[in-house]
Design a protein around this motif. Structure first.
Motif, PDB file in Angstrom:
ATOM      1  N   LYS A 153       0.844  -1.187   0.061  1.00 42.60           N
ATOM      2  CA  LYS A 153      -0.034  -0.103  -0.177  1.00 42.60           C
ATOM      3  C   LYS A 153       0.907   1.363  -0.025  1.00 42.60           C
ATOM      4  CE  LYS A 153      -0.755  -0.367   4.962  1.00 42.60           C
ATOM      5  NZ  LYS A 153      -1.962  -0.487   6.081  1.00 42.60           N
ATOM      6  N   LYS A 154       2.278   1.184   0.317  1.00 41.77           N
ATOM      7  CA  LYS A 154       3.013   2.255   0.020  1.00 41.77           C
ATOM      8  C   LYS A 154       3.484   2.407  -1.325  1.00 41.77           C
ATOM      9  CE  LYS A 154       5.246   2.095   4.760  1.00 41.77           C
ATOM     10  NZ  LYS A 154       6.164   1.829   5.375  1.00 41.77           N
ATOM     11  N   ASN A 155       3.550   3.639  -1.749  1.00 46.20           N
ATOM     12  CA  ASN A 155       3.969   4.168  -3.096  1.00 46.20           C
ATOM     13  C   ASN A 155       5.269   3.494  -3.147  1.00 46.20           C
ATOM     14  OD1 ASN A 155       2.780   7.494  -2.818  1.00 46.20           O
ATOM     15  ND2 ASN A 155       1.570   5.657  -3.417  1.00 46.20           N
ATOM     16  N   PRO A 156       5.633   2.919  -4.264  1.00 47.09           N
ATOM     17  CA  PRO A 156       6.857   2.177  -4.853  1.00 47.09           C
ATOM     18  C   PRO A 156       7.867   3.094  -5.100  1.00 47.09           C
ATOM     19  CG  PRO A 156       5.416   2.194  -6.765  1.00 47.09           C
ATOM     20  CD  PRO A 156       4.638   2.716  -5.427  1.00 47.09           C
ATOM     21  N   GLY A 157       9.228   2.283  -5.264  1.00 46.67           N
ATOM     22  CA  GLY A 157      10.299   3.058  -5.859  1.00 46.67           C
ATOM     23  C   GLY A 157       9.947   3.209  -7.458  1.00 46.67           C
ATOM     24  N   THR A 158      10.699   4.305  -7.981  1.00 46.42           N
ATOM     25  CA  THR A 158      10.540   4.479  -9.356  1.00 46.42           C
ATOM     26  C   THR A 158      11.858   4.347 -10.110  1.00 46.42           C
ATOM     27  OG1 THR A 158      10.983   6.983  -9.295  1.00 46.42           O
ATOM     28  CG2 THR A 158       8.786   6.138  -9.097  1.00 46.42           C
ATOM     29  N   ASP A 159      12.773   3.798  -9.589  1.00 43.53           N
ATOM     30  CA  ASP A 159      14.152   3.477 -10.448  1.00 43.53           C
ATOM     31  C   ASP A 159      14.001   2.137 -10.929  1.00 43.53           C
ATOM     32  OD1 ASP A 159      14.412   1.694  -8.205  1.00 43.53           O
ATOM     33  OD2 ASP A 159      15.986   2.486  -7.293  1.00 43.53           O
ATOM     34  N   CYS A 160      14.734   1.865 -11.796  1.00 45.49           N
ATOM     35  CA  CYS A 160      14.889   0.588 -12.708  1.00 45.49           C
ATOM     36  C   CYS A 160      15.009  -0.729 -11.763  1.00 45.49           C
ATOM     37  CB  CYS A 160      16.237   0.477 -13.670  1.00 45.49           C
ATOM     38  SG  CYS A 160      15.963   1.643 -14.906  1.00 45.49           S
ATOM     39  N   HIS A 161      15.649  -0.734 -10.910  1.00 43.99           N
ATOM     40  CA  HIS A 161      15.810  -1.737  -9.800  1.00 43.99           C
ATOM     41  C   HIS A 161      14.219  -2.009  -9.176  1.00 43.99           C
ATOM     42  CE1 HIS A 161      17.301  -4.398  -6.958  1.00 43.99           C
ATOM     43  NE2 HIS A 161      16.533  -3.709  -6.108  1.00 43.99           N
ATOM     44  N   ALA A 162      13.776  -0.989  -8.806  1.00 43.33           N
ATOM     45  CA  ALA A 162      12.401  -1.204  -8.081  1.00 43.33           C
ATOM     46  C   ALA A 162      11.394  -1.664  -9.190  1.00 43.33           C
ATOM     47  CB  ALA A 162      11.866   0.140  -7.538  1.00 43.33           C
ATOM     48  N   ALA A 163      11.416  -1.043 -10.468  1.00 38.18           N
ATOM     49  CA  ALA A 163      10.475  -1.501 -11.575  1.00 38.18           C
ATOM     50  C   ALA A 163      10.861  -3.132 -11.835  1.00 38.18           C
ATOM     51  CB  ALA A 163      10.657  -0.536 -12.738  1.00 38.18           C
ATOM     52  N   GLU A 164      11.961  -3.396 -12.059  1.00 40.52           N
ATOM     53  CA  GLU A 164      12.444  -4.853 -12.292  1.00 40.52           C
ATOM     54  C   GLU A 164      11.885  -5.893 -11.408  1.00 40.52           C
ATOM     55  OE1 GLU A 164      16.535  -5.397 -13.140  1.00 40.52           O
ATOM     56  OE2 GLU A 164      16.458  -4.169 -15.176  1.00 40.52           O
ATOM     57  N   SER A 165      12.008  -5.438 -10.073  1.00 43.32           N
ATOM     58  CA  SER A 165      11.668  -6.184  -8.943  1.00 43.32           C
ATOM     59  C   SER A 165      10.050  -6.214  -9.131  1.00 43.32           C
ATOM     60  CB  SER A 165      11.830  -5.532  -7.483  1.00 43.32           C
ATOM     61  OG  SER A 165      11.376  -6.324  -6.373  1.00 43.32           O
ATOM     62  N   PHE A 166       9.453  -5.443  -9.313  1.00 40.06           N
ATOM     63  CA  PHE A 166       7.971  -5.750  -9.459  1.00 40.06           C
ATOM     64  C   PHE A 166       7.621  -6.613 -10.653  1.00 40.06           C
ATOM     65  CE2 PHE A 166       3.672  -4.468 -10.582  1.00 40.06           C
ATOM     66  CZ  PHE A 166       2.981  -4.574  -9.504  1.00 40.06           C
ATOM     67  N   LEU A 167       8.441  -6.429 -11.796  1.00 35.60           N
ATOM     68  CA  LEU A 167       8.099  -7.288 -12.767  1.00 35.60           C
ATOM     69  C   LEU A 167       8.258  -8.620 -12.320  1.00 35.60           C
ATOM     70  CD1 LEU A 167       9.853  -5.323 -15.837  1.00 35.60           C
ATOM     71  CD2 LEU A 167       7.411  -6.080 -15.569  1.00 35.60           C
ATOM     72  N   ARG A 168       9.476  -9.079 -11.691  1.00 39.75           N
ATOM     73  CA  ARG A 168       9.665 -10.236 -11.110  1.00 39.75           C
ATOM     74  C   ARG A 168       8.666 -11.023 -10.362  1.00 39.75           C
ATOM     75  NH1 ARG A 168      13.894  -8.770  -9.087  1.00 39.75           N
ATOM     76  NH2 ARG A 168      15.230  -8.900 -10.850  1.00 39.75           N
ATOM     77  N   GLN A 169       7.918  -9.998  -9.692  1.00 37.93           N
ATOM     78  CA  GLN A 169       6.767 -10.422  -9.016  1.00 37.93           C
ATOM     79  C   GLN A 169       5.536 -10.930  -9.746  1.00 37.93           C
ATOM     80  OE1 GLN A 169       6.731  -6.841  -5.766  1.00 37.93           O
ATOM     81  NE2 GLN A 169       6.104  -8.842  -4.690  1.00 37.93           N
ATOM     82  N   VAL A 170       5.306 -10.014 -10.955  1.00 38.90           N
ATOM     83  CA  VAL A 170       4.368 -10.101 -11.777  1.00 38.90           C
ATOM     84  C   VAL A 170       4.478 -11.557 -12.378  1.00 38.90           C
ATOM     85  CG1 VAL A 170       3.256  -9.359 -14.165  1.00 38.90           C
ATOM     86  CG2 VAL A 170       3.932  -7.803 -12.217  1.00 38.90           C
ATOM     87  N   LYS A 171       5.673 -11.972 -12.823  1.00 41.24           N
ATOM     88  CA  LYS A 171       6.018 -13.097 -13.406  1.00 41.24           C
ATOM     89  C   LYS A 171       5.512 -14.305 -12.615  1.00 41.24           C
ATOM     90  CE  LYS A 171       9.738 -15.405 -16.097  1.00 41.24           C
ATOM     91  NZ  LYS A 171      11.407 -14.954 -16.567  1.00 41.24           N
ATOM     92  N   GLY A 172       5.608 -13.997 -11.319  1.00 39.50           N
ATOM     93  CA  GLY A 172       5.347 -15.434 -10.322  1.00 39.50           C
ATOM     94  C   GLY A 172       4.051 -15.312  -9.996  1.00 39.50           C
ATOM     95  N   ALA A 173       3.279 -14.201 -10.192  1.00 44.54           N
ATOM     96  CA  ALA A 173       1.918 -13.968  -9.582  1.00 44.54           C
ATOM     97  C   ALA A 173       0.901 -15.217  -9.934  1.00 44.54           C
ATOM     98  CB  ALA A 173       1.547 -12.610  -9.755  1.00 44.54           C
ATOM     99  N   LYS A 174       0.058 -15.437  -9.039  1.00 43.27           N
ATOM    100  CA  LYS A 174      -1.023 -16.450  -9.445  1.00 43.27           C
ATOM    101  C   LYS A 174      -2.231 -15.686  -9.643  1.00 43.27           C
ATOM    102  CE  LYS A 174      -2.754 -16.247  -4.392  1.00 43.27           C
ATOM    103  NZ  LYS A 174      -3.169 -17.250  -3.325  1.00 43.27           N
ATOM    104  N   GLU A 175      -3.322 -16.198 -10.490  1.00 42.97           N
ATOM    105  CA  GLU A 175      -4.317 -15.350 -11.044  1.00 42.97           C
ATOM    106  C   GLU A 175      -5.556 -15.974 -10.084  1.00 42.97           C
ATOM    107  OE1 GLU A 175      -5.627 -16.080 -14.824  1.00 42.97           O
ATOM    108  OE2 GLU A 175      -3.532 -16.423 -15.924  1.00 42.97           O
ATOM    109  N   MET A 176      -6.436 -14.808  -9.899  1.00 47.03           N
ATOM    110  CA  MET A 176      -7.433 -14.916  -9.037  1.00 47.03           C
ATOM    111  C   MET A 176      -8.744 -14.412  -9.561  1.00 47.03           C
ATOM    112  SD  MET A 176      -6.249 -14.043  -5.240  1.00 47.03           S
ATOM    113  CE  MET A 176      -7.848 -14.352  -4.362  1.00 47.03           C
ATOM    114  N   LYS A 177      -9.984 -14.765  -9.431  1.00 47.25           N
ATOM    115  CA  LYS A 177     -11.221 -14.181  -9.923  1.00 47.25           C
ATOM    116  C   LYS A 177     -11.538 -13.382  -8.918  1.00 47.25           C
ATOM    117  CE  LYS A 177     -12.224 -16.748 -13.648  1.00 47.25           C
ATOM    118  NZ  LYS A 177     -12.197 -16.195 -15.051  1.00 47.25           N
TER     119      LYS A 177
END
Length: 485
Positions: A153-177
């Motif tokens: 719920k906290k605003n994230p970092g906006t540098d490349c490292h923070a964005a890559e970290s988020f992309l990594r989470q997206v890749k491993g995330a599960k789908e829900m309805k």
């Protein structure tokens, strides 16, 4: 040797060739290897002060310009319709690469809850056989949607490292309805002219906003004004919506004062104090009590009969909740003990076609949510909900859907004003493995000690005494509430 978890090789997993997104001939230089996790990114550059703009630049550096969009410049509905038309054309022409991109596609939306809900609504309206799942980046003030699904719920970092970290989470995330909900309001056309909702600011989108339907819409009814809207997280009415309305109005008048999340939350609390939200229940105007101006009807399950919901007289705010995240991450419903409630109430699920209905008497009541196992006054779980407003009881009230408030005027001579909430559909959303939202298809076993202390009206005074000494009771230091004691 290249690091597989970062750098160019890692980013290949997310990149989409231009011809898939933009209707143009395929280049010979474009890779024929299907990316593992192709993404489209939608960013509200005005969210989070300057954070949205910075994040837009970062994602365009990491990925391709043609797969990262500023929603202020190009609306998501136009973008997605254009892309899906192109994908269907490519599929009909036998392009297996495009077919696999569509099957694996994931969406990222960065903004407040309103922006996230906007994209969810667009995807819902596309009515795809398999809608692309959506990950939400918390760039707003409340960030209830991201928090409910484990994105923080906290605003994230906006540098490349923070964005890559988020992309990594997206890749491993599960789908829900996730369930979506439709909101309908009808009132007779008043003699004095229309009584349209009064928004505190111009909303940047129409899909998610609450507004009047056109004369040609099938929902329109002769002799009546009909308004509609939709939500994913909550609908609320009463004092909490009034404070939210004041906050948004103040932000519109003085946008330079609202540059970061902490300042926004501090201002929100100050407005709650100034409007009497922290005043003792007995000293508050009884006209604010929901039961004074509205009757609530519920249908507990699909096909059940309508029944009137008993509403405690002191309730001044009512919340119809779909997700376990409200006002910055609180869970007003909590986890009821099945033995205590004889199975009447269950844990909340985000895909069971039911809303949790919770009431609050004041901000002090709301502060119980900060205590372990704290919750509001549980009123019902329902598949459909209807509010019927008493003739002449009030001339307006405040309402809110997913963080977007408005002031709703009422005609003085109409005894037919009605608001009805009904289940609309579902879309796919991405969640981390430890998210707080639960699916009815994968329920988590409950324990007998999950219930905690009831915060119903008869137990509130004792709960406040206990809570007042708790280390978790923290308001911003600059907020003085001594004059309210």
């Amino acid at each position: 040797m290249a690091n597989s978890s970062s750098g160019p090789d890692f980013l290949k997993s997310f990149k989409i060739p231009k011809y898939v997104v933009v209707a143009e001939p395929k280049s010979d230089e474009e890779s024929s290897e299907v990316p593992e996790c192709p993404v489209l990114v939608f960013i509200n550059s005005k969210s989070g002060g300057q954070l949205g703009g910075h994040l837009l630049v970062t994602y365009r550096q990491l990925l391709n310009d043609w797969q990262v969009f500023d929603v202020g410049e190009e609306a998501p509905d136009k973008v997605l319709r254009r892309i899906y038309v192109n994908l269907e054309t490519l599929k009909r022409n036998g392009d297996g690469f495009a077919t696999k991109i569509q099957e694996k596609l994931r969406l990222i939306v960065a903004g407040g809850d309103g922006t996230a809900g906007w994209l969810l609504g667009v995807v819902s309206d596309l009515k795809l056989a398999h809608s692309p799942p959506i990950a939400t980046v918390p760039l707003g003030t409340g960030n209830n949607l991201p928090f409910a699904f484990g994105w923080g719920k906290k605003n994230p970092g906006t540098d490349c490292h923070a964005a890559e970290s988020f992309l990594r989470q997206v890749k491993g995330a599960k789908e829900m309805k996730i369930d979506s909900w439709h909101l309908l309001m009808r009132m007779k056309i008043p003699k004095g002219g229309p009584l349209d909702p009064i928004a505190p600011l111009e909303l940047p989108h129409s899909l998610h906003a609450f507004g009047r339907v056109s004369h040609t819409n099938e929902l329109n009814k002769d002799g009546f004004h009909t308004f509609r809207g939709g939500f994913w997280n909550y609908f609320s009415m009463g004092m909490d919506a009034e404070v939210s309305y004041a906050f948004h109005s103040e932000r519109k008048l003085n946008p330079e004062k609202f540059k970061n999340q902490f300042v926004n939350q501090s201002t929100y609390a100050k407005l709650g104090c100034s409007q009497g939200w922290f005043s003792p229940s007995l000293s508050q105007n009884s006209d604010r009590n929901i039961a004074q101006f509205a009757k609530v009807m519920i249908m507990r399950k699909h096909g059940d009969q309508w029944e009137e919901l008993h509403l405690p007289h002191s309730i001044k705010s009512i919340v119809c909740l779909n997700l376990p995240s409200f006002s910055g991450g609180f869970n007003p419903w909590g986890t009821p003990c099945r033995r205590k409630y004889n199975g009447i109430f269950t844990p909340p699920f985000v895909d069971d076609g039911r809303l949790e209905v919770v009431g609050f008497t004041s901000a002090w009541h709301g502060l119980v949510l900060l205590a372990p196992h704290g919750h509001g006054t549980r009123l019902a779980q329902a598949h459909r909900i209807q509010f019927q407003f008493y003739k002449g009881a009030i001339d307006h009230t405040y309402m809110r859907i997913d963080g977007e408030p408005w002031k709703q005027p009422f005609p003085s001579d109409d005894d037919t004003v009605m608001v009805e909430i009904s289940h609309l559909g579902q879309v796919n959303i991405l969640a981390t493995n430890d998210c707080r939202s639960k699916s009815m298809h994968h329920p988590t076993p409950t324990t007998q000690d999950e219930e905690g202390v009831d915060s119903d009206e008869e137990n509130l005074e004792a709960e406040f005494r206990k809570f007042g000494a708790a280390d978790t009771f923290k308001l911003p230091e600059e907020i003085d509430i001594s004059h309210l004691s």
